[in-house]
Design a protein around this motif. Sequence first.
Motif, PDB file in Angstrom:
ATOM      1  N   TRP A   1       0.823  -1.215   0.000  1.00 57.76           N
ATOM      2  CA  TRP A   1       0.000   0.000   0.000  1.00 57.76           C
ATOM      3  C   TRP A   1       0.852   1.259   0.000  1.00 57.76           C
ATOM      4  O   TRP A   1       0.366   2.359  -0.247  1.00 57.76           O
ATOM      5  CB  TRP A   1      -0.973  -0.011   1.186  1.00 57.76           C
ATOM      6  CG  TRP A   1      -1.870  -1.202   1.100  1.00 57.76           C
ATOM      7  CD1 TRP A   1      -1.804  -2.332   1.862  1.00 57.76           C
ATOM      8  CD2 TRP A   1      -2.939  -1.417   0.164  1.00 57.76           C
ATOM      9  NE1 TRP A   1      -2.764  -3.230   1.465  1.00 57.76           N
ATOM     10  CE2 TRP A   1      -3.482  -2.699   0.433  1.00 57.76           C
ATOM     11  CE3 TRP A   1      -3.487  -0.661  -0.869  1.00 57.76           C
ATOM     12  CZ2 TRP A   1      -4.543  -3.224  -0.298  1.00 57.76           C
ATOM     13  CZ3 TRP A   1      -4.546  -1.189  -1.590  1.00 57.76           C
ATOM     14  CH2 TRP A   1      -5.061  -2.457  -1.305  1.00 57.76           C
TER      15      TRP A   1
ATOM     16  N   CYS B   1      -8.802  -1.864  -1.664  1.00 63.96           N
ATOM     17  CA  CYS B   1      -8.720  -3.268  -1.278  1.00 63.96           C
ATOM     18  C   CYS B   1     -10.032  -3.961  -1.623  1.00 63.96           C
ATOM     19  O   CYS B   1     -11.107  -3.417  -1.397  1.00 63.96           O
ATOM     20  CB  CYS B   1      -8.453  -3.386   0.207  1.00 63.96           C
ATOM     21  SG  CYS B   1      -8.237  -5.095   0.698  1.00 63.96           S
TER      22      CYS B   1
ATOM     23  N   LEU C   1       3.205  -9.771  -3.467  1.00 61.10           N
ATOM     24  CA  LEU C   1       3.087  -8.926  -4.674  1.00 61.10           C
ATOM     25  C   LEU C   1       3.983  -7.705  -4.503  1.00 61.10           C
ATOM     26  O   LEU C   1       3.520  -6.612  -4.187  1.00 61.10           O
ATOM     27  CB  LEU C   1       1.626  -8.502  -4.875  1.00 61.10           C
ATOM     28  CG  LEU C   1       0.665  -9.642  -5.219  1.00 61.10           C
ATOM     29  CD1 LEU C   1      -0.784  -9.204  -5.048  1.00 61.10           C
ATOM     30  CD2 LEU C   1       0.901 -10.161  -6.621  1.00 61.10           C
TER      31      LEU C   1
ATOM     32  N   GLN D   1      -9.157  -1.269 -11.844  1.00 55.61           N
ATOM     33  CA  GLN D   1      -9.430  -0.193 -10.866  1.00 55.61           C
ATOM     34  C   GLN D   1      -9.047   1.180 -11.400  1.00 55.61           C
ATOM     35  O   GLN D   1      -9.699   2.177 -11.107  1.00 55.61           O
ATOM     36  CB  GLN D   1      -8.647  -0.446  -9.572  1.00 55.61           C
ATOM     37  CG  GLN D   1      -9.216  -1.571  -8.736  1.00 55.61           C
ATOM     38  CD  GLN D   1      -8.533  -1.672  -7.390  1.00 55.61           C
ATOM     39  OE1 GLN D   1      -7.383  -1.266  -7.217  1.00 55.61           O
ATOM     40  NE2 GLN D   1      -9.227  -2.236  -6.426  1.00 55.61           N
TER      41      GLN D   1
ATOM     42  N   ASN E   1       2.642 -15.847 -15.648  1.00 53.27           N
ATOM     43  CA  ASN E   1       2.881 -14.500 -16.194  1.00 53.27           C
ATOM     44  C   ASN E   1       4.362 -14.153 -16.295  1.00 53.27           C
ATOM     45  O   ASN E   1       4.712 -13.097 -16.796  1.00 53.27           O
ATOM     46  CB  ASN E   1       2.159 -13.445 -15.336  1.00 53.27           C
ATOM     47  CG  ASN E   1       2.723 -13.357 -13.930  1.00 53.27           C
ATOM     48  OD1 ASN E   1       3.236 -14.340 -13.407  1.00 53.27           O
ATOM     49  ND2 ASN E   1       2.651 -12.194 -13.325  1.00 53.27           N
TER      50      ASN E   1
HETATM   51  P1  NAP Z   1      -2.340  -9.252 -12.915  1.00 53.18           P
HETATM   52  O1  NAP Z   1      -3.587  -9.775 -12.366  1.00 53.18           O
HETATM   53  O2  NAP Z   1      -1.204 -10.186 -13.108  1.00 53.18           O
HETATM   54  O3  NAP Z   1      -2.714  -8.570 -14.306  1.00 53.18           O
HETATM   55  C1  NAP Z   1      -1.716  -8.103 -15.158  1.00 53.18           C
HETATM   56  C2  NAP Z   1      -2.349  -7.699 -16.453  1.00 53.18           C
HETATM   57  O4  NAP Z   1      -1.327  -7.228 -17.316  1.00 53.18           O
HETATM   58  C3  NAP Z   1      -3.028  -8.855 -17.181  1.00 53.18           C
HETATM   59  O5  NAP Z   1      -4.171  -8.369 -17.818  1.00 53.18           O
HETATM   60  C4  NAP Z   1      -1.973  -9.271 -18.192  1.00 53.18           C
HETATM   61  O6  NAP Z   1      -2.467  -9.919 -19.322  1.00 53.18           O
HETATM   62  C5  NAP Z   1      -1.401  -7.931 -18.551  1.00 53.18           C
HETATM   63  N1  NAP Z   1      -0.083  -8.041 -19.132  1.00 53.18           N
HETATM   64  C6  NAP Z   1       1.034  -8.501 -18.522  1.00 53.18           C
HETATM   65  N2  NAP Z   1       2.071  -8.467 -19.372  1.00 53.18           N
HETATM   66  C7  NAP Z   1       1.578  -7.982 -20.544  1.00 53.18           C
HETATM   67  C8  NAP Z   1       2.149  -7.738 -21.796  1.00 53.18           C
HETATM   68  N3  NAP Z   1       3.450  -7.964 -22.039  1.00 53.18           N
HETATM   69  N4  NAP Z   1       1.354  -7.239 -22.782  1.00 53.18           N
HETATM   70  C9  NAP Z   1       0.042  -7.005 -22.553  1.00 53.18           C
HETATM   71  N5  NAP Z   1      -0.555  -7.227 -21.373  1.00 53.18           N
HETATM   72  C10 NAP Z   1       0.211  -7.714 -20.387  1.00 53.18           C
HETATM   73  O7  NAP Z   1      -1.769  -8.025 -12.068  1.00 53.18           O
HETATM   74  P2  NAP Z   1      -2.589  -6.953 -11.207  1.00 53.18           P
HETATM   75  O8  NAP Z   1      -3.725  -6.446 -11.960  1.00 53.18           O
HETATM   76  O9  NAP Z   1      -1.590  -5.995 -10.706  1.00 53.18           O
HETATM   77  O10 NAP Z   1      -3.139  -7.808 -10.016  1.00 53.18           O
HETATM   78  C11 NAP Z   1      -2.261  -8.664  -9.288  1.00 53.18           C
HETATM   79  C12 NAP Z   1      -2.879  -9.000  -7.975  1.00 53.18           C
HETATM   80  O11 NAP Z   1      -2.790  -7.886  -7.123  1.00 53.18           O
HETATM   81  C13 NAP Z   1      -4.345  -9.328  -7.998  1.00 53.18           C
HETATM   82  O12 NAP Z   1      -4.591 -10.631  -8.428  1.00 53.18           O
HETATM   83  C14 NAP Z   1      -4.718  -9.096  -6.568  1.00 53.18           C
HETATM   84  O13 NAP Z   1      -4.349 -10.194  -5.781  1.00 53.18           O
HETATM   85  C15 NAP Z   1      -3.835  -7.915  -6.208  1.00 53.18           C
HETATM   86  N6  NAP Z   1      -4.583  -6.668  -6.338  1.00 53.18           N
HETATM   87  C16 NAP Z   1      -5.600  -6.480  -5.487  1.00 53.18           C
HETATM   88  C17 NAP Z   1      -6.321  -5.355  -5.584  1.00 53.18           C
HETATM   89  C18 NAP Z   1      -7.438  -5.169  -4.668  1.00 53.18           C
HETATM   90  O14 NAP Z   1      -7.382  -5.508  -3.517  1.00 53.18           O
HETATM   91  N7  NAP Z   1      -8.514  -4.656  -5.159  1.00 53.18           N
HETATM   92  C19 NAP Z   1      -6.049  -4.403  -6.535  1.00 53.18           C
HETATM   93  C20 NAP Z   1      -5.014  -4.609  -7.382  1.00 53.18           C
HETATM   94  C21 NAP Z   1      -4.274  -5.765  -7.283  1.00 53.18           C
HETATM   95  P3  NAP Z   1      -2.338 -11.512 -19.424  1.00 53.18           P
HETATM   96  O15 NAP Z   1      -3.259 -12.034 -18.376  1.00 53.18           O
HETATM   97  O16 NAP Z   1      -2.733 -11.843 -20.800  1.00 53.18           O
HETATM   98  O17 NAP Z   1      -0.908 -11.866 -19.124  1.00 53.18           O
END
Ligand code: NAP
Length: 550
Positions: free
Chosen positions: A54, A64, A152, A199, A505
């Motif tokens: 955070w 969150c 993360l 978000q 990933n």
């Molecule tokens: P993520 O879920 O891994 O998403 C990453 C995104 O980037 C995916 O859509 C991915 O597509 C894309 N991406 C990655 N490399 C790429 C590339 N070379 N070209 C095009 N697109 C690419 O990451 P995140 O959104 O940061 O979330 C990670 C975790 O953080 C979540 O699962 C959650 O646990 C936590 N989080 C929680 C909150 C919350 O509490 N609300 C908020 C944010 C994050 P592909 O799937 O096709 O690879």
Amino acid sequence: MATASGATDAHSIIALDAVVVGAGFGGMYAAYRLREMGLRFRGIEAGGDVGGVWYWNRYPGARCDLMCIDYSYSFSDEIQQEWVWPEQYAHQSDILAYANFVADKLDLRKDFDFETRVISASYDDARDLWVIKTNTGAIFEATYFILATGPLTVPKRPDYPGFEDFTGDIYSTARWPHEPVDFTGRKVGLIGTGSTGIQIVPVVAEQAGELVVFQRTPSFTLPMRNSAITPEFWDEVRRNYASIRESASLSPLGGIRAVSTRPFFSLPRAQRHSLMEDSWKQGGLAFLGTFGDLLRNEEANEEVAEFVRAKISEVVKDPDTAERLKPRGYPIFARRPCLDTGYYEAFNQPNVRLADCIDDPIECITPRGIKTQKTHYDLDAIILATGFDGLTGALMAFAVTGRDGRDLKDKWREGARSYLGIAMDGFPNLFMVCGPNGPSALANIITLNQQNVDWICSAITHMRDNGLTAMEPRPDAEEAWMDIVATLADKTLVSKANTWYVGANIQGKTKGLTMYTGGFANYRNSCADAQTNGYREFTFAPCKPDLKVG
Ligand code: NAP
């Protein structure tokens, strides 16, 4: 040696009982507990202050996806009685303010060296201690090495060529500037549509002259339906905190969110549909509290997925965009389910458009924007919401050498392995908080942080009370735990999508779900058993067979 400012002198060797890495919620609580135990310890944190994930992820819209009633410490009644959350789902700034409130209250900052990174850690077999080197030159020698580095922490940057030539601004959501960024009138490209991208889109869409969302894999997202917390509601929570916390500690998720045991197909179609409508209207993860088998029964899962896809068409006016936003080919909830506020609605704005990177992949970054196979997008700014090297990234970001020169990278070459996600064969007295083979991101991470730290502190107390210097799990205990993790992983649909959960990933990373999917309550019982059985799954230093306990 700590200086007047509290920081550690460079180029000194500091002898301690413990070193804690990370000043997120796990590291902060570890510092509090170690101090209470009277241990000499130091915390090391790369960021400029407390807060962990955070502290870094300050992007607009960060929130969150667990309700704040759950997402807070339970160890201090004083803290939970004093702190007031303004909304059901807290904004990043409120969570960071909460971390600061706790740090002030417990005077935690004096125990941490901020803006400091560990560059290597190696176990000195002869002296039964860890030698921990930092980028400031300070070297710590400590009996216990506690890694509260978070699942993360290490952002993933896409490897498209040309980033260095881009003449606009590049922002990483995971390293967002501390000052507000003004996108008014600018042409912005956003890469990534996971929880983070989903978000940030509606917030940047309000400002940007033009926003292009580069989507590779569409995510399922459900309406968060966040709301302000009334003083009456909060008074009620405070009066009932003891039972709320008790329920959370006994639940599969480590929170009080409703869970269901009702099988999806135990109800007729019309009733299922009506309950899905209710869940959609209720918002959040209500679906998972309505049916009990959505992560096991593929047919049930697909019916819910189709229901959500139909909702996308109801919201998004352009049929082609709606179709491209629909996730297909993997089960709903197998990726972390996103909760959004106005994500699909944003695509109805004239300044927002979707760039489908499956149909038209990104080729490179140019000085003026992003070039796909078919198009060039002129941009003033690029936002990277491209995820993290999850679970193991921070633990493998520096060299860790265990007993007899064992290298952590070798041990984890075929995937992370440990006992309970806390300790590892070959790495005495190295303890992980929310490590990769525990429930980690599948549970309420603050509840899990506290439970893990409490377990570690009990183990340390056991050693100190019994004249033992070091402990590590027996190889067969670690093997048996990893069998449990693998058997459970086989039964869940969570392993059936290409996500950071399974390491898909990150190029070159061994694939496989290494998180424990048996639920927080069962995990907690396993940890408690490992302790109450006299730590018989562990060997204690010196590691000779006749010193095995139990
Ligand atoms: P993520 O879920 O891994 O998403 C990453 C995104 O980037 C995916 O859509 C991915 O597509 C894309 N991406 C990655 N490399 C790429 C590339 N070379 N070209 C095009 N697109 C690419 O990451 P995140 O959104 O940061 O979330 C990670 C975790 O953080 C979540 O699962 C959650 O646990 C936590 N989080 C929680 C909150 C919350 O509490 N609300 C908020 C944010 C994050 P592909 O799937 O096709 O690879």
